[in-house]
Design an enzyme around this catalytic site. Structure first.
Site, PDB file in Angstrom:
ATOM      1  CG  ASP A  12      84.504   1.265 -53.543  1.00  0.00           C
ATOM      2  OD1 ASP A  12      84.272   2.213 -54.317  1.00  0.00           O
ATOM      3  OD2 ASP A  12      84.444   0.070 -53.895  1.00  0.00           O
TER       4      ASP A  12
ATOM      5  CB  THR B 230      83.395  -7.100 -53.312  1.00  0.00           C
ATOM      6  OG1 THR B 230      82.279  -7.074 -54.185  1.00  0.00           O
ATOM      7  CG2 THR B 230      84.663  -7.391 -54.078  1.00  0.00           C
TER       8      THR B 230
ATOM      9  CG  MET C 296      85.399  -2.391 -46.745  1.00  0.00           C
ATOM     10  SD  MET C 296      86.103  -0.748 -46.602  1.00  0.00           S
ATOM     11  CE  MET C 296      84.964  -0.063 -45.462  1.00  0.00           C
ATOM     12  CG  HIS C 297      82.317  -3.221 -53.864  1.00  0.00           C
ATOM     13  ND1 HIS C 297      81.655  -4.416 -54.056  1.00  0.00           N
ATOM     14  CD2 HIS C 297      81.348  -2.303 -53.623  1.00  0.00           C
ATOM     15  CE1 HIS C 297      80.350  -4.220 -53.953  1.00  0.00           C
ATOM     16  NE2 HIS C 297      80.135  -2.952 -53.679  1.00  0.00           N
ATOM     17  CG  ASP C 298      87.105  -0.395 -55.585  1.00  0.00           C
ATOM     18  OD1 ASP C 298      86.559  -1.370 -56.145  1.00  0.00           O
ATOM     19  OD2 ASP C 298      86.955   0.767 -55.970  1.00  0.00           O
TER      20      ASP C 298
END
Ligand code: BDR
Ligand code: CA
Length: 313
Positions: free
Chosen positions: A16, A193, A240-242
């Site tokens: 990610d 997130t 899509m954490h980042d």
């Protein structure tokens, strides 16, 4: 054209993280002065090579600096169970012949902060070791970094332990230094997130889904990889954490935040790395962090689509 925001992206690439870099390199809203790499999802030799390979593969010329190969004072824990042996899931990139920037992450952060004269922002999407080391080595950074938007932490439960999110768990002492640095901090944690997912249908509706150029195929493979792992963990799509942390810098209306006093647990046996929020104002600590609480998921999905579309040849 609006002015571009000077940023450093600090990452532990990572599937990610790779998506965040893909989005960040695509937008003309950011002026990416450098990418600094830290150990986290995998060991530093892998996260740094993954980053360099990706930047080169996408055809960009950005400084990539190697940073810390382990947390401030703990052994490294990786997330191989999520990001695989290479750190890139099953995705293979051509080996780059580019060289890493000659300065390490700490010196690169200091150099770019000076050059940007108070305007430099950091988007940190890995353990916070590099940023903490930079602040400890160069205290002037406390006044000269405009803001740090970080993917990490959670005010409820964690994803690596019941108490802690992975990035903060890996290096809680570094997170504590950063959170208490006095630099404006936005914490893009699990509260938001985990809601920043792309469903299978949304992924398959991306224009690049049917494109046959190498870049589209690689992005597609990354998304498929994320979808597979995230579904295995019970999520509704590819989380899509980042990329969310990065997208917040592009469009602040994506996330509603609230100022809170946050301290990081560095001593606890079962709460190591917990980001403890004073939600009920039971201490006299001043708020030090803007905590992300709500997300406009559909708008986020639209922004991701727009950024990824830029790669279709
Ligand atoms: C965070 O941990 C890492 O595995 C991801 O890259 C992300 O930065 C999510 O907890
Ligand atoms: Ca990461």
């Amino acid at each position: 054209m609006p002015t571009r925001i000077p940023v450093i992206i600090d990452c532990d690439t990572g599937v990610d993280d790779a998506m965040a870099l893909i989005c960040g390199l695509a937008t003309d809203r950011l002026d990416i002065r450098a990418i600094t790499v830290v150990a986290g999802n995998q060991t530093l030799d892998k996260t740094s090579v993954n980053t360099l390979n990706l930047v080169d593969f996408l055809g960009y010329k950005v400084k990539v600096s190697k940073g810390a190969d382990k947390p401030l004072n703990r052994e490294l824990i990786t997330a191989e169970h999520v990001h695989g042996r290479s750190g890139m899931g099953g995705v293979k990139l051509p080996e780059s012949s580019l060289r890493f920037y000659e300065k390490n992450a700490v010196e690169t952060i200091a150099e770019e902060a000076l050059a940007a004269e108070g305007q430099l922002e950091i988007i940190a999407v890995g353990p916070l070791t590099n940023i903490a080391l930079a602040i400890l080595a160069h205290p002037f950074l406390k006044k000269s970094i405009k803001r740090i938007t970080l993917m990490g932490g959670s005010i409820d439960g964690g994803n690596h332990t019941p108490a802690a999110e992975f990035n903060v768990y890996v290096d809680p002492e570094a997170a504590q230094v950063v959170m208490n640095s006095g630099i404006p901090i936005v914490m893009v944690g699990l509260e938001v997130t985990e809601k920043a997912y792309l469903t299978k249908e949304e992924i398959q509706s991306l224009s690049l889904w049917h494109a046959s150029d190498e870049t589209s195929k690689t992005i597609k493979a990354l998304l498929e990889n994320m979808l597979e792992i995230c579904t295995m963990f019970g999520y509704q799509g590819a989380v899509m954490h980042d990329p969310l942390a990065l997208c917040y810098v592009l469009d602040e209306s994506l996330i509603k935040t609230k100022a809170m006093a946050i301290q990081v647990e560095t001593q606890g046996e079962i709460t190591r790395g917990k980001t403890v929020a004073d939600r009920y104002l039971v201490t006299d600590r001043k708020p030090n962090v803007q905590v992300g609480l709500e997300i406009d998921r559909l708008r986020f999905v639209e922004l991701i689509k727009e950024l990824l579309n830029k790669y279709i040849k």
